[in-house]
Design a protein around this motif. Sequence first.
Motif, short mmCIF file in Angstrom:
data_model
loop_
_atom_site.label_atom_id
_atom_site.label_comp_id
_atom_site.label_asym_id
_atom_site.label_seq_id
_atom_site.Cartn_x
_atom_site.Cartn_y
_atom_site.Cartn_z
N ASP A 1 0.83 -1.21 0.00
CA ASP A 1 0.00 0.00 0.00
C ASP A 1 0.86 1.26 0.00
O ASP A 1 0.53 2.25 -0.66
CB ASP A 1 -0.99 0.00 1.17
CG ASP A 1 -0.31 -0.03 2.53
OD1 ASP A 1 0.81 -0.55 2.64
OD2 ASP A 1 -0.92 0.48 3.49
N ALA A 2 1.98 1.21 0.67
CA ALA A 2 2.90 2.36 0.67
C ALA A 2 3.49 2.57 -0.72
O ALA A 2 3.62 3.71 -1.18
CB ALA A 2 4.00 2.16 1.70
N ALA A 3 3.83 1.49 -1.39
CA ALA A 3 4.35 1.58 -2.76
C ALA A 3 3.30 2.15 -3.71
O ALA A 3 3.61 2.99 -4.56
CB ALA A 3 4.83 0.21 -3.24
N ASN B 1 0.33 22.95 -13.66
CA ASN B 1 0.38 24.15 -12.83
C ASN B 1 1.47 23.96 -11.78
O ASN B 1 1.26 23.27 -10.79
CB ASN B 1 -0.98 24.38 -12.15
CG ASN B 1 -0.97 25.60 -11.25
OD1 ASN B 1 0.03 26.30 -11.12
ND2 ASN B 1 -2.10 25.85 -10.62
N PRO B 2 2.63 24.57 -11.98
CA PRO B 2 3.76 24.38 -11.07
C PRO B 2 3.50 24.80 -9.63
O PRO B 2 4.23 24.40 -8.72
CB PRO B 2 4.87 25.25 -11.68
CG PRO B 2 4.50 25.39 -13.10
CD PRO B 2 3.00 25.37 -13.15
N SER B 3 2.44 25.55 -9.37
CA SER B 3 2.16 25.97 -7.99
C SER B 3 1.12 25.09 -7.30
O SER B 3 0.68 25.40 -6.20
CB SER B 3 1.70 27.44 -7.97
OG SER B 3 0.49 27.58 -8.67
N THR B 4 0.76 23.96 -7.92
CA THR B 4 -0.19 23.05 -7.29
C THR B 4 0.34 22.62 -5.92
O THR B 4 1.51 22.25 -5.79
CB THR B 4 -0.41 21.79 -8.18
OG1 THR B 4 -0.87 22.22 -9.45
CG2 THR B 4 -1.44 20.86 -7.56
N SER B 5 -0.53 22.66 -4.93
CA SER B 5 -0.09 22.32 -3.57
C SER B 5 0.05 20.81 -3.39
O SER B 5 -0.58 20.01 -4.10
CB SER B 5 -1.09 22.85 -2.54
OG SER B 5 -2.30 22.10 -2.61
N LEU B 6 0.86 20.43 -2.43
CA LEU B 6 1.04 19.02 -2.10
C LEU B 6 -0.28 18.42 -1.64
O LEU B 6 -0.60 17.28 -2.00
CB LEU B 6 2.12 18.87 -1.02
CG LEU B 6 2.52 17.46 -0.63
CD1 LEU B 6 2.93 16.63 -1.85
CD2 LEU B 6 3.66 17.50 0.38
N SER B 7 -1.08 19.18 -0.92
CA SER B 7 -2.38 18.69 -0.47
C SER B 7 -3.31 18.41 -1.66
O SER B 7 -4.02 17.41 -1.67
CB SER B 7 -3.04 19.71 0.46
OG SER B 7 -2.29 19.83 1.65
N ARG C 1 -3.73 13.30 3.01
CA ARG C 1 -2.83 14.45 3.03
C ARG C 1 -1.68 14.25 4.01
O ARG C 1 -0.53 14.57 3.71
CB ARG C 1 -3.63 15.71 3.40
CG ARG C 1 -2.83 16.99 3.34
CD ARG C 1 -3.71 18.19 3.64
NE ARG C 1 -4.22 18.22 5.00
CZ ARG C 1 -3.53 18.63 6.07
NH1 ARG C 1 -2.30 19.06 5.91
NH2 ARG C 1 -4.05 18.64 7.26
N THR C 2 -1.97 13.69 5.17
CA THR C 2 -0.90 13.48 6.15
C THR C 2 0.12 12.44 5.66
O THR C 2 1.31 12.57 5.93
CB THR C 2 -1.47 13.07 7.53
OG1 THR C 2 -2.25 11.90 7.37
CG2 THR C 2 -2.29 14.18 8.13
N THR C 3 -0.36 11.45 4.94
CA THR C 3 0.55 10.46 4.35
C THR C 3 1.47 11.13 3.35
O THR C 3 2.69 10.88 3.33
CB THR C 3 -0.25 9.32 3.67
OG1 THR C 3 -1.07 8.69 4.64
CG2 THR C 3 0.66 8.32 3.01
N ALA C 4 0.92 11.99 2.52
CA ALA C 4 1.72 12.70 1.52
C ALA C 4 2.76 13.59 2.20
O ALA C 4 3.93 13.59 1.80
CB ALA C 4 0.81 13.54 0.62
N HIS C 5 2.34 14.30 3.24
CA HIS C 5 3.27 15.21 3.93
C HIS C 5 4.32 14.44 4.73
O HIS C 5 5.42 14.94 4.92
CB HIS C 5 2.50 16.18 4.83
CG HIS C 5 1.87 17.29 4.05
ND1 HIS C 5 2.56 18.40 3.63
CD2 HIS C 5 0.60 17.45 3.59
CE1 HIS C 5 1.76 19.20 2.96
NE2 HIS C 5 0.56 18.64 2.92
N ARG C 6 3.98 13.25 5.18
CA ARG C 6 4.96 12.43 5.89
C ARG C 6 6.03 11.95 4.90
O ARG C 6 7.21 11.87 5.22
CB ARG C 6 4.26 11.24 6.55
CG ARG C 6 5.02 10.60 7.65
CD ARG C 6 4.24 9.58 8.48
NE ARG C 6 3.25 8.79 7.76
CZ ARG C 6 1.93 8.91 7.90
NH1 ARG C 6 1.42 9.79 8.75
NH2 ARG C 6 1.11 8.15 7.23
N ARG C 7 5.63 11.63 3.69
CA ARG C 7 6.56 11.13 2.66
C ARG C 7 7.37 12.26 2.04
O ARG C 7 8.54 12.12 1.75
CB ARG C 7 5.75 10.39 1.58
CG ARG C 7 6.59 9.76 0.50
CD ARG C 7 7.34 8.56 1.07
NE ARG C 7 7.99 7.82 0.04
CZ ARG C 7 9.29 7.93 -0.26
NH1 ARG C 7 10.05 8.75 0.39
NH2 ARG C 7 9.81 7.21 -1.21
#
Length: 181
Positions: free
Chosen positions: A4-6, A23-29, A39-45
């Motif tokens: 699942d992480a992969a 759009n180069p300014s698209t946020s990570l969220s 979102r927290t998974t993305a920010h953790r990675r």
Amino acid sequence: MRADAARNLAALLRTGARLLAENPSTSLSAIAQEAGVDRTTAHRRFATREALLAAVFQAKLDAAEHVLDEARLTEAPVAVALHRYVEGIVPVSREWPVDTRRMMREDPDADIRRQELSARLDAFLRRAADEGLLRPGVPLGWTRAVFDELVDSAAHRFPELQPPQAADLVVDTFLRGVGAS
């Protein structure tokens, strides 16, 4: 890495490549949401959008390097290697549409690697010229620019072309347009 992480990592990278190309300014969220990843998974990675972009650059370079290796640019007959390369690089360009000029500006390490891969393609085109497949006297820089534009057009302006069709068209156009005969 767990399965699942992969999957989450792959989804973030591919979605990030697509959205950041648009759009180069698209946020990570926003990338996480579109990828279907918490979102927290993305920010953790990835601590920042720039960290994700650096990973996207590396994924694109990994894929391009694999295509260069598989094309056998130094061993296969030039026309065969050229076709293999185009057939492989078109899907890479489509999957990882981030601008390499941005890579050059924002990630010096990725740019060094990009230059190394680019040198391999330049050497191959010199080989093609030395073997008489390209018209004598045409500067390598011009030949490379024409080739890159053909590949980019096949990948992005004609997305309906399947990679083998794109390779047929690019190779034929390239060799007849810049070819020796």
